[in-house]
Design an enzyme around this catalytic site. Structure first.
Site, PDB file in Angstrom:
ATOM      1  N   ASP A 109       0.865  -1.190   0.000  1.00 41.17           N
ATOM      2  CA  ASP A 109       0.000   0.000   0.000  1.00 41.17           C
ATOM      3  C   ASP A 109       0.895   1.230   0.000  1.00 41.17           C
ATOM      4  OD1 ASP A 109      -2.892  -0.863   0.376  1.00 41.17           O
ATOM      5  OD2 ASP A 109      -1.987  -1.912   2.061  1.00 41.17           O
ATOM      6  N   ARG A 182      -6.462  11.119   1.636  1.00 40.47           N
ATOM      7  CA  ARG A 182      -6.275   9.995   0.712  1.00 40.47           C
ATOM      8  C   ARG A 182      -7.044  10.185  -0.600  1.00 40.47           C
ATOM      9  NH1 ARG A 182      -7.689   4.593   3.679  1.00 40.47           N
ATOM     10  NH2 ARG A 182      -6.628   3.628   1.890  1.00 40.47           N
ATOM     11  N   HIS A 213     -11.896   2.437  -3.280  1.00 39.64           N
ATOM     12  CA  HIS A 213     -12.491   1.193  -2.792  1.00 39.64           C
ATOM     13  C   HIS A 213     -13.900   1.117  -3.373  1.00 39.64           C
ATOM     14  CE1 HIS A 213      -9.657   2.711   0.292  1.00 39.64           C
ATOM     15  NE2 HIS A 213      -9.367   1.439   0.545  1.00 39.64           N
ATOM     16  N   HIS A 225     -12.113  -0.530   9.362  1.00 35.85           N
ATOM     17  CA  HIS A 225     -11.103  -1.335  10.046  1.00 35.85           C
ATOM     18  C   HIS A 225     -11.611  -1.775  11.420  1.00 35.85           C
ATOM     19  CE1 HIS A 225      -8.583   0.700   7.057  1.00 35.85           C
ATOM     20  NE2 HIS A 225      -7.719  -0.274   7.225  1.00 35.85           N
ATOM     21  N   ASP A 295     -10.808  -6.111  -0.086  1.00 31.37           N
ATOM     22  CA  ASP A 295     -10.077  -5.425   0.976  1.00 31.37           C
ATOM     23  C   ASP A 295      -9.769  -6.497   2.013  1.00 31.37           C
ATOM     24  OD1 ASP A 295      -8.875  -3.462   2.476  1.00 31.37           O
ATOM     25  OD2 ASP A 295     -10.573  -2.089   2.438  1.00 31.37           O
TER      26      ASP A 295
END
Length: 374
Positions: A109, A182, A213, A225, A295
């Protein structure tokens, strides 16, 4: 001397064998277990291959298709993971490729900014964030940063980068997208422009970029997460535009799913586990034909809500090609043999069709062939 009919046949057979029977025998078709191994990607601990007690087994016995490297080990809260220095990462990636019985996908990543596994503090080149690039909004600058990133990845031996992010910055307070820069922008055209430049530079250096995503994480208020991110009330159809435009382009790339729940797209499952999202929308409607990565299947949004067996079954049936187990939310050195056996059990019970594995295997092999040719 006169030859009999039988001796003439014998001479012909000898001649035929000398010219054709000695030719290399065609490669044996891979077993089902080999195909399953090829659609798995895992994380592991160790700065060298010798530091891991399972990665060699996973590569040689289970024909593991891919690995992902990290700079920080979350379960132990230490920087002792896979990345220490430039030369060390080069050596590690080289060792991994040599051990693998076929082309290995080696991923990282490396987005730039806050999400950078290759940090300047460890002698790697600094890379700015997508937010910074989007704010400058200069194509030449973007190409400069993308080229620098790509060249470093190539030298290190990576061939997969889980970047660029094409999530729209719809919610600037989003804890895992907007709040840490991001996203390039909330404007889908600007996001597409800069993502396209990154994909172009990645391709030039033998790297496959993975846009993420899908179908969009930019509007979420929480972090997948640590729990399920529900975007039912916040997701906008404009979040599909970068995917639509890039799929229609000539770029070769992969896509990563999002662990987000959107009742308007699937009333029961989050996107990673949703056939309505990954097959009906992405494959059938948007016409994406490349490799689809999950993911991390060990993230809390999936692990705590579904468990390993159900999550694997749903993800494969949704149309996911490569199941990613980062081993960095929890660490399980036996995740590969477990996942292989779970998939075999689901196939035996009829809950997963073997043809689904074949389709994903073929897409993964096509990607690997392109990387080998590149």
């Amino acid at each position: 001397m006169k030859f009999t009919k039988l001796s003439l046949v014998t001479i012909f057979f000898i001649f035929f064998c000398n010219s054709s029977c000695s030719q290399p025998v065609a490669e044996q078709d891979p077993s089902l277990e080999e195909k399953i191994g090829q659609i798995l990607m895992i994380g592991f601990r160790g700065f060298t291959v010798d530091d891991s007690d399972h990665i060699v087994r996973d590569l040689t016995e289970y024909h593991l298709g891919g690995v992902i490297l990290f700079d920080y080990d979350v379960p132990t809260s230490t920087p002792e993971r896979n990345i220490h220095s430039f030369e060390q990462v080069q050596d590690l990636n080289s060792q991994l490729q040599k051990i693998s019985d076929r082309q290995l996908l080696i991923a990282v990543d490396q987005e730039g900014g806050r999400v950078a596994r290759l940090k300047p503090t460890r002698s790697f080149q600094p890379h700015v964030s997508a937010g910074y690039i989007g704010e400058i909004n200069n194509s030449d600058s973007t190409r400069y940063y993308a080229s620098s990133m790509s060249a470093q990845l190539e030298k290190l031996g990576f061939n997969i980068n889980f970047a660029p992010v094409v999530d729209l910055n719809i919610n600037p307070q989003n804890p895992v997208i907007g709040a840490i820069d991001r996203s390039f922008s909330e404007n889908p055209n600007l996001v597409t422009k800069h993502a396209s430049i990154f994909l172009d530079e990645f391709e030039k250096h033998g790297i496959t970029g993975v846009i993420k995503h899908f179908p969009g994480h930019g509007s979420a208020w929480n972090d997948s997460h640590v729990g399920m991110a529900d975007v039912t009330e916040t997701w906008e159809e404009s979040e599909l535009k970068p995917y639509q435009k890039l799929i229609k382009s000539e770029h070769k790339f992969a896509i990563m799913t999002a662990h987000v729940f959107n009742e308007n797209l699937d009333m029961e499952h989050p996107a990673t586990l949703s056939k309505a999202v990954q097959t009906d929308l992405l494959r059938d409607q948007l016409k994406f034909k490349g490799v689809l990565f999950s993911d991390d299947m060990q993230m809390e949004a999936i692990r705590s809500f579904y468990g390993l067996e159900a999550a694997i079954k749903l993800a494969i049936n949704a149309g996911v090609d490569v199941l990613v187990f980062g081993n960095n939310s929890v660490y399980d050195p036996d995740i590969v043999p477990k996942a292989v056996q779970i998939i075999l059990n689901h196939i035996e019970s009829g809950e997963i069709e073997e043809g689904q594995i074949d389709e994903s295997y073929e897409r993964v092999q096509a990607l690997k062939e392109r990387l080998s040719d590149g």
